[in-house]
Scaffold this motif. Structure first.
Motif, mmCIF file in Angstrom:
data_model
loop_
_atom_site.group_PDB
_atom_site.id
_atom_site.type_symbol
_atom_site.label_atom_id
_atom_site.label_comp_id
_atom_site.label_asym_id
_atom_site.label_seq_id
_atom_site.Cartn_x
_atom_site.Cartn_y
_atom_site.Cartn_z
ATOM 1 N N ARG A 75 -33.241 -16.899 -22.018
ATOM 2 C CA ARG A 75 -34.703 -16.422 -22.622
ATOM 3 C C ARG A 75 -35.735 -15.978 -21.997
ATOM 4 O O ARG A 75 -36.919 -14.995 -22.107
ATOM 5 N N ASN A 76 -35.662 -16.075 -20.845
ATOM 6 C CA ASN A 76 -36.449 -14.924 -19.305
ATOM 7 C C ASN A 76 -35.898 -13.967 -19.296
ATOM 8 O O ASN A 76 -36.596 -12.849 -18.713
ATOM 9 N N LEU A 77 -35.292 -13.463 -19.204
ATOM 10 C CA LEU A 77 -33.955 -12.157 -18.603
ATOM 11 C C LEU A 77 -34.007 -11.446 -19.664
ATOM 12 O O LEU A 77 -33.383 -9.894 -19.014
ATOM 13 N N GLY A 78 -33.690 -12.012 -20.533
ATOM 14 C CA GLY A 78 -32.668 -11.468 -21.983
ATOM 15 C C GLY A 78 -31.291 -12.446 -21.588
ATOM 16 O O GLY A 78 -30.889 -11.604 -20.955
ATOM 17 N N ASP A 79 -30.704 -11.744 -23.194
ATOM 18 C CA ASP A 79 -29.127 -12.509 -23.207
ATOM 19 C C ASP A 79 -28.431 -11.387 -22.840
ATOM 20 O O ASP A 79 -27.507 -12.251 -21.676
ATOM 21 N N GLY A 80 -28.470 -10.160 -22.960
ATOM 22 C CA GLY A 80 -27.636 -9.399 -22.090
ATOM 23 C C GLY A 80 -27.574 -9.287 -20.409
ATOM 24 O O GLY A 80 -26.480 -9.582 -20.183
ATOM 25 N N TYR A 81 -28.581 -9.120 -20.054
ATOM 26 C CA TYR A 81 -29.057 -9.510 -18.215
ATOM 27 C C TYR A 81 -28.093 -11.260 -18.575
ATOM 28 O O TYR A 81 -27.447 -10.772 -16.963
ATOM 29 N N ALA A 82 -28.800 -11.734 -19.067
ATOM 30 C CA ALA A 82 -27.492 -13.390 -18.492
ATOM 31 C C ALA A 82 -26.193 -12.783 -18.697
ATOM 32 O O ALA A 82 -25.490 -13.856 -17.604
ATOM 33 N N SER A 83 -25.866 -12.784 -19.328
ATOM 34 C CA SER A 83 -24.237 -12.756 -19.839
ATOM 35 C C SER A 83 -23.728 -11.672 -18.513
ATOM 36 O O SER A 83 -23.165 -11.886 -18.244
ATOM 37 N N GLN A 84 -24.169 -10.910 -18.588
ATOM 38 C CA GLN A 84 -23.695 -9.424 -17.503
ATOM 39 C C GLN A 84 -23.642 -9.941 -16.281
ATOM 40 O O GLN A 84 -22.330 -9.848 -15.308
ATOM 41 N N LEU A 89 -21.849 -16.442 -11.800
ATOM 42 C CA LEU A 89 -22.102 -17.762 -11.254
ATOM 43 C C LEU A 89 -21.996 -18.723 -10.895
ATOM 44 O O LEU A 89 -21.665 -19.326 -12.338
ATOM 45 N N ASP A 90 -21.701 -19.269 -10.142
ATOM 46 C CA ASP A 90 -21.482 -20.624 -9.835
ATOM 47 C C ASP A 90 -23.065 -21.540 -10.472
ATOM 48 O O ASP A 90 -23.546 -21.049 -10.046
ATOM 49 N N LEU A 91 -22.321 -22.870 -10.774
ATOM 50 C CA LEU A 91 -23.557 -23.222 -11.048
ATOM 51 C C LEU A 91 -24.691 -23.900 -10.003
ATOM 52 O O LEU A 91 -25.841 -23.821 -10.163
ATOM 53 N N THR A 92 -24.170 -23.858 -9.232
ATOM 54 C CA THR A 92 -25.764 -23.840 -8.302
ATOM 55 C C THR A 92 -25.907 -22.936 -7.583
ATOM 56 O O THR A 92 -27.089 -22.693 -7.461
ATOM 57 N N SER A 93 -25.420 -21.811 -7.768
ATOM 58 C CA SER A 93 -25.906 -20.315 -7.241
ATOM 59 C C SER A 93 -26.336 -20.033 -8.710
ATOM 60 O O SER A 93 -27.231 -19.235 -8.101
#
Length: 218
Positions: A75-84, A89-93
């Motif tokens: 929502r905040n950084l964009g779908d492409g950025y989050a996906s790429q 990353l692991d959940l804690t990270s």
């Protein structure tokens, strides 16, 4: 903009409801003796039921946190950025990196919320990636298994998992008032309050919070 598959709310609800169901079974078995076959059978059935519900709660607590933090990033950084850059990353990270990218504030990696998350991840991984091993069915081993079932370690793990959800959501809402993490994770909201800081927890969370505080004092 509306989004599909924001599953943090239903996943968290499932975790809560199965914990409460498991706790109900756990409380029923406590007064039962082991002096008769009927009581022993009833205890074993309740133990199995409680263990299953606590196991479901553990897995869905982790799933709720995973679903929320990815959606928050997208929502905040964009779908492409989050996906790429964030999805692998692991959940804690994710819970350490994503809030920092969005809010500029750092979550202490040694804080209670993150420590609870680490425990939840370990327990979830132990369940999801469980491995069989050979055993010797001697009396000592059978006694160990019986003691393990009686103590139901999954109960405490499930409770800690839910508290990871609670504390991480509260922490993020403190960093970002528009995150609505506690609402998105079914914990409650402040939407009907005169004061925006007056948060009201959902009634299902009240006994969970009370139980955690009670056990923490022991």
């Amino acid at each position: 903009m509306a989004r599909l598959y924001t599953n943090s709310f239903p996943f968290s609800e499932i975790a809560v409801k199965h914990f409460l169901k498991g706790e109900q079974a756990y409380q029923k078995l406590l007064p039962l003796s082991r002096e008769t076959m009927d009581a022993m059978y009833e205890r074993s059935q309740l133990e199995i039921s409680a263990e299953q519900d606590f196991t479901i709660s553990i897995c869905f607590s982790a799933m709720a946190l995973e679903a929320f933090i990815y959606d928050y990033a997208a929502r905040n950084l964009g779908d492409g950025y989050a996906s790429q850059y964030l999805d692998k990353l692991d959940l804690t990270s994710k819970w350490l990196v994503v809030p920092r990218l969005i809010t500029g504030s750092v979550i202490d990696p040694g804080c209670q919320a993150i420590n609870l998350l680490r425990e939840l991840v370990r327990e979830r991984n132990h369940l999801v990636h469980s491995k069989s091993k050979p055993v010797s069915l001697n009396p000592e081993f059978l006694e160990q298994v019986a003691a393990l079932h009686e103590n139901l370690p999954e109960r405490l793990s499930a409770l800690k998992g839910l508290m990871a959800v609670y504390h991480l959501a509260a922490l993020l809402d403190g960093l970002d008032g528009s995150a609505h993490a506690r609402f998105c994770l079914s914990i409650g909201s402040c939407y009907n309050a005169d004061d925006p800081t007056d948060f009201t927890a959902h009634e299902d969370w009240v006994p969970i919070l009370d139980l955690f505080h009670s056990l923490s004092k022991k």
